[in-house]
Design an enzyme around this catalytic site. Structure first.
Site, PDB file in Angstrom:
ATOM      1  N   GLU A 256      39.147  90.664   8.052  1.00 32.57           N
ATOM      2  CA  GLU A 256      37.710  90.668   7.733  1.00 32.57           C
ATOM      3  C   GLU A 256      37.223  92.105   7.687  1.00 32.57           C
ATOM      4  OE1 GLU A 256      35.536  88.194  10.456  1.00 32.57           O
ATOM      5  OE2 GLU A 256      36.169  86.354   9.456  1.00 32.57           O
TER       6      GLU A 256
ATOM      7  N   HIS B 232      21.642  87.576  10.919  1.00 34.98           N
ATOM      8  CA  HIS B 232      22.819  86.828  11.369  1.00 34.98           C
ATOM      9  C   HIS B 232      23.113  86.995  12.847  1.00 34.98           C
ATOM     10  CE1 HIS B 232      26.689  84.903  10.970  1.00 34.98           C
ATOM     11  NE2 HIS B 232      27.356  85.996  11.303  1.00 34.98           N
TER      12      HIS B 232
ATOM     13  N   HIS C  46      24.006  89.529   7.679  1.00 33.55           N
ATOM     14  CA  HIS C  46      25.271  89.174   7.035  1.00 33.55           C
ATOM     15  C   HIS C  46      25.077  89.339   5.537  1.00 33.55           C
ATOM     16  CE1 HIS C  46      28.854  86.995   5.849  1.00 33.55           C
ATOM     17  NE2 HIS C  46      29.213  86.929   7.112  1.00 33.55           N
TER      18      HIS C  46
ATOM     19  N   ARG D  93      27.740  94.927  15.340  1.00 32.00           N
ATOM     20  CA  ARG D  93      28.869  94.146  15.858  1.00 32.00           C
ATOM     21  C   ARG D  93      29.976  94.034  14.814  1.00 32.00           C
ATOM     22  NH1 ARG D  93      30.239  88.640  15.202  1.00 32.00           N
ATOM     23  NH2 ARG D  93      28.450  88.566  13.819  1.00 32.00           N
TER      24      ARG D  93
ATOM     25  N   ARG E 111      29.449  95.862   7.705  1.00 35.81           N
ATOM     26  CA  ARG E 111      28.520  94.827   7.276  1.00 35.81           C
ATOM     27  C   ARG E 111      27.163  95.399   6.858  1.00 35.81           C
ATOM     28  NH1 ARG E 111      29.010  89.463  10.925  1.00 35.81           N
ATOM     29  NH2 ARG E 111      30.855  88.960   9.716  1.00 35.81           N
TER      30      ARG E 111
END
Ligand code: SIN
Length: 537
Positions: free
Chosen positions: A118, A339, A235, A374, A280
Site C-alpha cells: 500500500e 478518513h 483518504h 498515519r 496519502r
C-alpha cells in the site's frame, strides 16, 4: 458474574476496545469488565469497515525496523519513535495471536500469508482477509472471543454521555440506552475510551454514523488535555457517489496497479513524485485540486488488476456494481474523504490520559504514534497492540484506584439527558452546516480567512445553544470547534495539515500541539471556550 470489585468500563467495540476488553478479562487478576457500545457489538465501528488491512513485518524481506522507518516518514517528523518501535516490534506477534484466536487472513496458493503493498510502504506487509473485508474479519474473530468471555458484561445500544466525576474522582460513567432512553450511571474504577474518531464532522467522510468525536468531547469536558487536533487524514479514494458515508475504494487497489487519471486519461499524480503510492496527503491533495477546478478523477483498474478485481477485491467490485459501474471495463469515479484523525485525547504510550482513572486508545487517542499523518493499515495494528497495552496499564493501576459502587438509574440526570427533553439534539440542518463548514474550510487545504470565518460561525452556534445538555450531535459541534481552532493556530504545513498561506513546515523540529477546554465563562469566546493547553507533560 460481573459485579465484583475492580471493575473497568471500556467504551467502544472497534478493534482497540475489543482487544482491550479481552486482555482485561484474561490477564492478571481476571478483572470484571463492562463493555459499552453504541450499536451492536463491533457493528458500528470504523474498524469493521476497514478494507485495507493490517500492516506487520512478516515477510522475509521485511523487518520491524523497515516498518518503523516507513511509519516515521509518514508522520512528518512528529511521530513518537518509541511508540513506533513498540508498534512495529510487537505487531507481528499480535497478528499471530489474532490468527490463533481464529482470524482467517488471505494466503498464497502455497499456504503462506499473502502480503500486499500500500501507499508509502517500502515492502509488501499488508494482510487482508477475504480480499477487502479485513476489518469485518478481524472484528468477527475478536467479537466471538469477547462474547465467550464470562467476565465481560456487554451492554449494546448504549451511548456514553459523560464521565461520572464525584469530588474530583472518576467513579464511572453515565450512558443512555438507545431503545428506552433510560440514563444509567455505571460505576467503575477506571474507564477506557475506545470510541473512535470524529469523521462525521466532515461532509464527505468514510466514517460510519455515530463517529461524532464523542470520546474527545467527553474527555475534554472532564478536563482531559487534547493533542494534535488539526491532523485529519483524507483518504484519496472514496467512491464518488451520493451516499453518506462514502464507501471506500481501498488503497490496495492502487497497490495492485490501478491508476488515478483525469477525464482525458492523464495521470493525476505525478509519477516522479511517487504517483499513486505517494503519501496519502499528497495524493489526496492532488485529487482535490483537480476536482475543485471542475475536473473528474477516475481510478482505472481495467489493466491492473483488470478482471482479477472481482475475486481479489470482492467488496469493491460488489460496491461498484451496486452503483452501476463495472470496474473491469470502466474506470471508477473517486473523491477524497475524511478518513482518520491523528489527533484526540492526549495519552502516554499506555493510553493514560491527564485525568486520573481515564485511559483512551485507538483513534480517539493521540499518543503521538502517528505524528502528522498515519501510515496506511497501521490503525488496526495499533488497536491490536495498544488496546492490550492500555488494558495492562489499567490492571497495574487498579489497586490505587477507588473501588466501584453499584450501578444506579440517575433520576434527575435521566430526565435532563433524554433527547429533546431540553432541546439537547441539534437540528439536522445545523449538523449539515457544521459538516459543510469543516469540509470547505478545515479540509484538505486551509488558510487563515477561511479558518477564522469557520471558527466564528461555529462559536456562534455554540453560544446560541447555551446550556443545553450534551449529546452526540452537540459533541460534534465541540469537536468541530476544537479541530478548527487547532488548524488556525498551526501556521505551517505538516503531514495532513496543509495551509495554503503557510505552505512549508516551520524550521526546527516539528512540535505537537495541545489544547483543553477552559472552564465555562472564563474565556474570550462565550460558552465552553477552547484554548491551547499550558505546558504538555
Ligand atoms: C484502505 O484500504 O485504503 C484503508 C486502509 C487504512 O486506512 O489504513
Amino acid at each position: 458474574m460481573t459485579t465484583g470489585p475492580s471493575r473497568v468500563a471500556v467504551v467502544g467495540s472497534g478493534v482497540a476496545g475489543l482487544s482491550a476488553a479481552l486482555e482485561l478479562a484474561r490477564a492478571g487478576n481476571r478483572s470484571n469488565v463492562l463493555l459499552l457500545t453504541r450499536g451492536a457489538l463491533g457493528g458500528q465501528s470504523a474498524s469493521s469497515l476497514a478494507q485495507g488491512g493490517v500492516a506487520a513485518a512478516l515477510d522475509d524481506s521485511d523487518s520491524p525496523d523497515l516498518h518503523a522507518q516507513d511509519t516515521e516518514a509518514a508522520g512528518g517528523g512528529l511521530a513518537r519513535g518509541d511508540l513506533i518501535q513498540i508498534l512495529t516490534r510487537d505487531g507481528p506477534e499480535r497478528v499471530l495471536a489474532l490468527i490463533r484466536l481464529g482470524a482467517r487472513f488471505d494466503r498464497t496458493p502455497t499456504g503462506e500469508l499473502a502480503l500486499g503493498l500500500e501507499g508509502a510502504h517500502s515492502r509488501p506487509r499488508i494482510l487482508h482477509a477475504r480480499g477487502d473485508r479485513t476489518g469485518a474479519e478481524v472484528i468477527r474473530a475478536l467479537r466471538e472471543a469477547v462474547r465467550s468471555e464470562p467476565l465481560i458484561r456487554i451492554v449494546e445500544q448504549s451511548e456514553a454521555l459523560e464521565l461520572d466525576i464525584v469530588e474530583g474522582v472518576l467513579r464511572g460513567l453515565v450512558a443512555k440506552d438507545h431503545a428506552t432512553h433510560e440514563v444509567r450511571r455505571y460505576s467503575a474504577s477506571a474507564v477506557l475510551l475506545a470510541t473512535g474518531g470524529p469523521g462525521r464532522a466532515y461532509l464527505r467522510t468514510t466514517a460510519p454514523p455515530g463517529l461524532n468525536g464523542d470520546g474527545i468531547a467527553i474527555a475534554a469536558r472532564a478536563g482531559a488535555r487534547l493533542a494534535d487536533l488539526e491532523f485529519v487524514q483524507f483518504h484519496p479514494t472514496a467512491l464518488d457517489v451520493q451516499t453518506d458515508p462514502l464507501p471506500l475504494v481501498t488503497e490496495a487497489l492502487r497497490g495492485a496497479g490501478a491508476l488515478l487519471v483525469d477525464e482525458r486519461g492523464r495521470r493525476v499524480v505525478d509519477p516522479a513524485e511517487g504517483g499513486e503510492l505517494a503519501s496519502r496527503d499528497r495524493v489526496a491533495r492532488a485529487l482535490w485540486n483537480h476536482l475543485r477546478k471542475g475536473g473528474l478523477v477516475l481510478l482505472d483498474a481495467r489493466t491492473r488488476p483488470g478482471h482479477r478485481i472481482a475475486e481479489e477485491f470482492p467488496g469493491v467490485y460488489a460496491l461498484c456494481r451496486r452503483h452501476g459501474i463495472d470496474p473491469r471495463t470502466e474506470p471508477i469515479p473517486v473523491t477524497p474523504a475524511a478518513h482518520y484523525h491523528m489527533g484526540g485525547v492526549d495519552t502516554d504510550g499506555e493510553g493514560r490520559t491527564t485525568v486520573a482513572g481515564l485511559w483512551a486508545v485507538g483513534e480517539v487517542a493521540a499518543s503521538g504514534l502517528h505524528g502528522a499523518n498515519r501510515l496506511a493499515s497501521n490503525s488496526l495494528l495499533e488497536g491490536l497492540v495498544f488496546g492490550p497495552r492500555a488494558a495492562r496499564s489499567i490492571l497495574r493501576s487498579l489497586p490505587s484506584l477507588p473501588s466501584p459502587i453499584s450501578d444506579t438509574r440517575t433520576g434527575d440526570m435521566a430526565r435532563s439527558h433524554v433527547a429533546g427533553d431540553e432541546g439537547g439534539e441539534l437540528p439536522p440542518e445545523t449538523v449539515l452546516r457544521i459538516r459543510t463548514i469543516l469540509w470547505e474550510h478545515v479540509g484538505l487545504e486551509r488558510e487563515k480567512a477561511g479558518l477564522s470565518g469557520a471558527l466564528e460561525e461555529l462559536d456562534t452556534m455554540e453560544v446560541e445553544l447555551g446550556n443545553r445538555h450534551p449529546d452526540s450531535a452537540r459533541n460534534l459541534l465541540l469537536v468541530a470547534r476544537l479541530i478548527t481552532r487547532a488548524a488556525l493556530l498551526r501556521e505551517e504545513s505538516l503531514g495532513s495539515h496543509y495551509r495554503s498561506d503557510f505552505p512549508l513546515p516551520k524550521e526546527g523540529p516539528p512540535r505537537r500541539s495541545f489544547m483543553e477546554l477552559a472552564p465555562r465563562g472564563s474565556g474570550d469566546d462565550g460558552a465552553s471556550p477552547v484554548r491551547p493547553a499550558r505546558v504538555p507533560g
